[in-house]
Write a protein that holds these residues in place. Structure first.
Motif, short mmCIF file in Angstrom:
data_model
loop_
_atom_site.label_atom_id
_atom_site.label_comp_id
_atom_site.label_asym_id
_atom_site.label_seq_id
_atom_site.Cartn_x
_atom_site.Cartn_y
_atom_site.Cartn_z
N ALA A 1 1.12 -1.64 0.06
CA ALA A 1 -0.09 -0.07 -0.05
C ALA A 1 0.52 0.65 0.53
N SER A 2 2.23 1.18 0.34
CA SER A 2 3.30 2.58 0.64
C SER A 2 3.04 2.97 -0.59
N GLY B 1 4.53 12.37 1.16
CA GLY B 1 4.91 11.39 3.10
C GLY B 1 5.19 10.28 3.15
N THR B 2 5.27 10.26 4.06
CA THR B 2 5.78 8.86 4.46
C THR B 2 4.97 7.45 5.40
N VAL B 3 5.22 6.62 4.54
CA VAL B 3 4.25 5.24 5.18
C VAL B 3 5.25 5.21 6.50
N ILE B 4 4.43 5.22 8.13
CA ILE B 4 4.98 4.71 9.16
C ILE B 4 4.64 2.82 9.52
N LEU B 5 5.37 2.24 9.89
CA LEU B 5 4.57 1.01 10.10
C LEU B 5 5.55 0.54 11.68
N ASP B 6 4.24 0.54 12.68
CA ASP B 6 5.42 0.16 13.96
C ASP B 6 4.89 -1.19 14.06
N HIS B 7 5.64 -1.58 14.95
CA HIS B 7 6.03 -3.34 14.98
C HIS B 7 5.83 -4.31 14.41
N LEU C 1 -2.73 9.82 -3.00
CA LEU C 1 -3.42 8.96 -1.53
C LEU C 1 -1.59 9.55 -0.88
N HIS C 2 -1.89 9.98 0.26
CA HIS C 2 -0.40 10.85 0.70
C HIS C 2 -0.14 9.51 1.79
N GLY C 3 1.15 10.13 2.49
CA GLY C 3 1.46 9.32 3.71
C GLY C 3 1.00 9.08 5.04
#
Length: 407
Positions: free
Chosen positions: A31-32, A38-44, A215-217
């Protein structure tokens, strides 16, 4: 060649920490690509081999990324010119987003994904794409895509991910009926909407996607692997154990909970997870359709282990190729029906002393069955278990399973 020795009949007991959902991470990585700013940030995000390989592919396409393994944070910036590369079977979940961003995607054809290729060809053609192919490669081009209505009830999960993502940048409205309540579906919808998409569940099994221009981050905390949690809950029940799956959510595991309770087990939903207390006498029950709708290979094996403990004759859906490898272990207590169902005359109290197989999935089934039977069982080709989950044996041993490696 190494073998696993399993001394069966020991109840699994204790707490098991459920890791982050790899499939959700893979879907979010895909999806990123849709974010042009912008930035897609994934945690965990834990560093599994598939996630690391996908990172490398994304970098080849042109995504700038940073991954902190210790903090488990992955940052992806696709707001640049992207160049499509040939995708393989392990990267098939990227097809939809590459097509949406680059208007062209190429996939190397492999027999193991033939069904998914067939599904995607029909879907992308209906959306308006042009498809060319030869014996080795599939090329899909799309200058203009138009929303359509689909029945998604029989789709592979990777097919569903592809359509959910590509439809966000498809003109008009795309409607998906028969969408299962999988954690990856809820998570990808959450991320896409945070990125500016318009994706809505109109009811429990219908998803409506209104196409947008860009779409954006955004950011997302990745859910724990709920199907892994369901697998451990089933094994704990099948061994008459008492296990808490930390990080398990009842919202996603209701089909598993109902199934285990129907067989006579006790399920307790806690703030930090779900606890199962296994029963000694399993009542005959049939896995419901909502359970089969979310069943991956781990859940299928968990169902097998539970059904093997049940009294009397039972039938349940089971993959034919896997059944062929398992039936020789069960003497005359197991049969495979013409309606694609496994039939067991339970409870299964003995297996072949040595379980032989060729499929890694069969090694998982053999291990699950061996845990439930009070005997010493040897599993050939111990390394096949590691191909599916390198930490599985260690985690089962931490719960009290008596498993050793012999050479």
């Amino acid at each position: 060649m190494a073998k696993l020795k399993v001394i069966g009949g020991a109840p699994l007991k204790g707490n098991i920490e459920i890791i982050s959902d790899e499939l959700t991470v893979l879907a979010c990585q895909a999806a990123s690509l849709l974010a042009t700013s912008g930035t897609v940030i994934l945690d965990h995000v834990q560093a599994t081999p598939k996630i690391i390989v996908t990172n490398k592919i994304l970098q080849k396409i042109g995504v700038k990324l940073a991954y902190n393994r210790h903090q488990e944070v992955l940052k992806l910036d696709a707001g640049w010119h992207l160049t499509p590369v040939e995708l393989t079977a392990s990267e098939i979940q990227l097809m939809g987003t590459v097509l949406a961003r680059c208007r062209e995607v190429k996939l190397i054809k492999e027999p193991k994904i033939a069904q998914q290729i067939s599904e995607l060809k029909q879907i992308f053609e209906k959306l308006g794409a042009t498809i060319t192919e030869d014996d080795t490669e599939l090329t899909i081009k799309a200058d203009h895509l138009e929303g359509q209505t689909f029945d998604a009830s029989t789709w592979a999960v990777t097919t569903l991910i592809n359509v959910l993502t590509v439809a966000t940048l498809t003109q008009g409205i795309t409607v998906l009926n028969g969408v299962p309540n999988l954690p990856v579906v809820g998570s990808i919808i959450e991320l896409l909407n945070k990125m500016g998409a318009k994706v809505h569940r109109t009811d429990s099994s219908t998803v409506r996607i209104q196409g947008v221009g860009y779409l954006h981050g955004a950011d997302l905390y990745v859910i724990n692997d709920q199907l892994e949690a369901g697998f451990y809950l089933m094994l704990a029940a099948a061994t008459g154990g008492d296990v808490v799956a930390l990080g398990a959510y009842a919202d996603y595991l209701q089909p598993v909970i109902k199934y285990l309770e129907a067989a006579g087990n006790t399920i307790i939903t806690q703030r930090n997870g779900i606890r199962v207390i296994g029963t000694q006498i399993f009542l005959p029950t049939t896995p419901a359709s909502d359970l089969m709708a979310i069943a991956d290979e781990r859940i299928q094996v968990g169902i097998l282990a539970v059904q093997a403990r049940q009294l009397g004759k039972t039938q349940f859906e089971f993959p034919k190729t896997l059944a062929k490898e398992i039936l020789p272990w069960l003497s005359e207590q197991g049969q495979y029906q013409e309606d694609q169902k496994m039939a067991l005359a339970g409870p299964i109290n003995s297996l072949s002393a040595t379980l032989t197989y060729d499929d890694p999935k069969a090694s998982l089934a053999g291990l699950a069955l061996a845990l439930t039977v009070k005997q010493n069982t040897w599993l050939d080709q111990a390394e096949l278990i590691g191909e599916l989950d390198k930490n599985l044996v260690d985690r089962l041993v931490s719960l009290g399973a008596q498993i050793t490696i012999e050479f």
